[in-house]
Design a protein around this motif. Structure first.
Motif, PDB file in Angstrom:
ATOM      1  N   GLU A 118     -67.805  42.068  87.442  1.00 53.81           N
ATOM      2  CA  GLU A 118     -69.099  41.549  87.874  1.00 53.81           C
ATOM      3  C   GLU A 118     -69.086  41.142  89.346  1.00 53.81           C
ATOM      4  N   SER A 119     -67.911  40.781  89.859  1.00 55.86           N
ATOM      5  CA  SER A 119     -67.835  40.282  91.232  1.00 55.86           C
ATOM      6  C   SER A 119     -67.603  41.368  92.278  1.00 55.86           C
ATOM      7  N   ILE A 120     -67.265  42.584  91.899  1.00 53.33           N
ATOM      8  CA  ILE A 120     -66.954  43.617  92.892  1.00 53.33           C
ATOM      9  C   ILE A 120     -68.207  44.381  93.310  1.00 53.33           C
ATOM     10  N   ASP A 121     -68.084  45.065  94.447  1.00 50.89           N
ATOM     11  CA  ASP A 121     -69.153  45.953  94.893  1.00 50.89           C
ATOM     12  C   ASP A 121     -68.556  47.324  95.211  1.00 50.89           C
ATOM     13  N   SER A 122     -69.356  48.209  95.741  1.00 50.58           N
ATOM     14  CA  SER A 122     -68.923  49.601  95.936  1.00 50.58           C
ATOM     15  C   SER A 122     -67.852  49.748  97.006  1.00 50.58           C
ATOM     16  N   SER A 123     -67.608  48.722  97.806  1.00 48.83           N
ATOM     17  CA  SER A 123     -66.575  48.813  98.838  1.00 48.83           C
ATOM     18  C   SER A 123     -65.178  48.487  98.294  1.00 48.83           C
ATOM     19  N   GLU A 124     -65.081  48.099  97.041  1.00 50.62           N
ATOM     20  CA  GLU A 124     -63.791  47.774  96.423  1.00 50.62           C
ATOM     21  C   GLU A 124     -62.919  49.021  96.375  1.00 50.62           C
ATOM     22  N   LYS A 125     -61.674  48.891  96.834  1.00 56.61           N
ATOM     23  CA  LYS A 125     -60.771  50.040  96.862  1.00 56.61           C
ATOM     24  C   LYS A 125     -59.625  49.906  95.868  1.00 56.61           C
ATOM     25  N   ASP A 126     -59.370  48.700  95.397  1.00 59.78           N
ATOM     26  CA  ASP A 126     -58.265  48.483  94.462  1.00 59.78           C
ATOM     27  C   ASP A 126     -58.771  48.667  93.032  1.00 59.78           C
ATOM     28  N   TYR A 127     -58.418  49.784  92.447  1.00 59.09           N
ATOM     29  CA  TYR A 127     -58.865  50.087  91.090  1.00 59.09           C
ATOM     30  C   TYR A 127     -57.744  49.907  90.070  1.00 59.09           C
ATOM     31  N   SER A 128     -56.745  49.117  90.405  1.00 60.79           N
ATOM     32  CA  SER A 128     -55.617  48.915  89.489  1.00 60.79           C
ATOM     33  C   SER A 128     -56.038  48.182  88.217  1.00 60.79           C
ATOM     34  N   GLU A 129     -57.008  47.282  88.323  1.00 59.71           N
ATOM     35  CA  GLU A 129     -57.497  46.574  87.133  1.00 59.71           C
ATOM     36  C   GLU A 129     -58.153  47.545  86.162  1.00 59.71           C
ATOM     37  N   VAL A 130     -58.961  48.442  86.690  1.00 58.40           N
ATOM     38  CA  VAL A 130     -59.627  49.437  85.853  1.00 58.40           C
ATOM     39  C   VAL A 130     -58.584  50.337  85.199  1.00 58.40           C
ATOM     40  N   GLU A 131     -57.585  50.729  85.985  1.00 57.56           N
ATOM     41  CA  GLU A 131     -56.521  51.590  85.479  1.00 57.56           C
ATOM     42  C   GLU A 131     -55.743  50.907  84.354  1.00 57.56           C
ATOM     43  N   LYS A 132     -55.477  49.608  84.513  1.00 54.79           N
ATOM     44  CA  LYS A 132     -54.730  48.854  83.501  1.00 54.79           C
ATOM     45  C   LYS A 132     -55.507  48.795  82.185  1.00 54.79           C
ATOM     46  N   VAL A 133     -56.794  48.499  82.259  1.00 51.19           N
ATOM     47  CA  VAL A 133     -57.620  48.436  81.043  1.00 51.19           C
ATOM     48  C   VAL A 133     -57.753  49.822  80.430  1.00 51.19           C
ATOM     49  N   PHE A 134     -57.926  50.844  81.274  1.00 51.94           N
ATOM     50  CA  PHE A 134     -58.033  52.221  80.786  1.00 51.94           C
ATOM     51  C   PHE A 134     -56.768  52.618  80.028  1.00 51.94           C
ATOM     52  N   LYS A 135     -55.611  52.288  80.577  1.00 52.22           N
ATOM     53  CA  LYS A 135     -54.350  52.631  79.911  1.00 52.22           C
ATOM     54  C   LYS A 135     -54.199  51.892  78.592  1.00 52.22           C
ATOM     55  N   SER A 136     -54.687  50.671  78.519  1.00 50.29           N
ATOM     56  CA  SER A 136     -54.575  49.915  77.263  1.00 50.29           C
ATOM     57  C   SER A 136     -55.425  50.542  76.164  1.00 50.29           C
ATOM     58  N   PHE A 137     -56.506  51.237  76.539  1.00 49.59           N
ATOM     59  CA  PHE A 137     -57.359  51.873  75.534  1.00 49.59           C
ATOM     60  C   PHE A 137     -56.950  53.290  75.221  1.00 49.59           C
ATOM     61  N   THR A 138     -56.149  53.893  76.065  1.00 51.35           N
ATOM     62  CA  THR A 138     -55.760  55.281  75.834  1.00 51.35           C
ATOM     63  C   THR A 138     -54.343  55.431  75.337  1.00 51.35           C
ATOM     64  N   GLN A 139     -53.585  54.331  75.251  1.00 52.30           N
ATOM     65  CA  GLN A 139     -52.231  54.415  74.722  1.00 52.30           C
ATOM     66  C   GLN A 139     -52.272  54.694  73.226  1.00 52.30           C
ATOM     67  N   LYS A 140     -51.319  55.509  72.791  1.00 53.08           N
ATOM     68  CA  LYS A 140     -51.216  55.766  71.362  1.00 53.08           C
ATOM     69  C   LYS A 140     -50.440  54.625  70.731  1.00 53.08           C
ATOM     70  N   THR A 141     -50.961  54.108  69.634  1.00 52.12           N
ATOM     71  CA  THR A 141     -50.281  53.048  68.912  1.00 52.12           C
ATOM     72  C   THR A 141     -49.805  53.578  67.575  1.00 52.12           C
ATOM     73  N   ASN A 142     -48.661  53.118  67.174  1.00 47.87           N
ATOM     74  CA  ASN A 142     -48.081  53.568  65.892  1.00 47.87           C
ATOM     75  C   ASN A 142     -48.385  52.600  64.791  1.00 47.87           C
TER      76      ASN A 142
END
Length: 142
Positions: A118-142
């Motif tokens: 909610e606090s970011i705008d289009s000039s944000e360049k660090d997308y590591s947070e998005v990547e971390k959440v994306f990986k948590s949803f795409t990991q295969k769980t056993n």
């Protein structure tokens, strides 16, 4: 001439072209309807001998997987617009709103991510947070 050369020499380019053709073929209206009927038939056949509660649990599992896939897809779009370094401001804002509209983002474990988003705008360049959440949803769980 350049595309022909790429097609003949580059394995990844050939794969991408084939995937594009496959998606175009599968998105034809008649093919799409046939796929829906086929998958509906498979689900009906799978649930034929189940109790009502088991059918309910199976359908809820399918719905949850669809929600997770949809959320991961929207996160991926957001990441792409963040990687564009502010070139697509309107698209970034719409992708951000789409992610914020998802019901999954209201889970307690994603509270910090929601506040950050909610606090970011289009000039944000660090997308590591998005990547971390994306990986948590795409990991295969056993």
């Amino acid at each position: 001439m350049k595309t022909l050369k790429l097609l003949l020499t580059n394995k990844i380019y050939r794969w991408a072209i084939l995937q594009d053709l496959k998606l175009k073929f599968l998105s034809l209206p008649i093919i799409r309807h046939i796929r829906v009927i086929y998958h509906t038939f498979k689900i009906k056949r799978k649930m034929k001998g189940m109790e009502q509660w088991d059918q309910y649990v199976t359908m809820r599992g399918i719905e949850n997987n669809a929600e997770k896939f949809n959320f991961a897809y929207k996160l991926f779009n957001l990441k792409l617009y963040m990687m564009a370094d502010g070139e697509f401001t309107e698209e970034f804002e719409s992708a951000k709103e789409e992610v914020l509209k998802c019901a999954i983002i209201n889970k307690p474990e994603l509270r910090e991510f929601k506040e950050w988003l909610e606090s970011i705008d289009s000039s944000e360049k660090d997308y590591s947070e998005v990547e971390k959440v994306f990986k948590s949803f795409t990991q295969k769980t056993n």
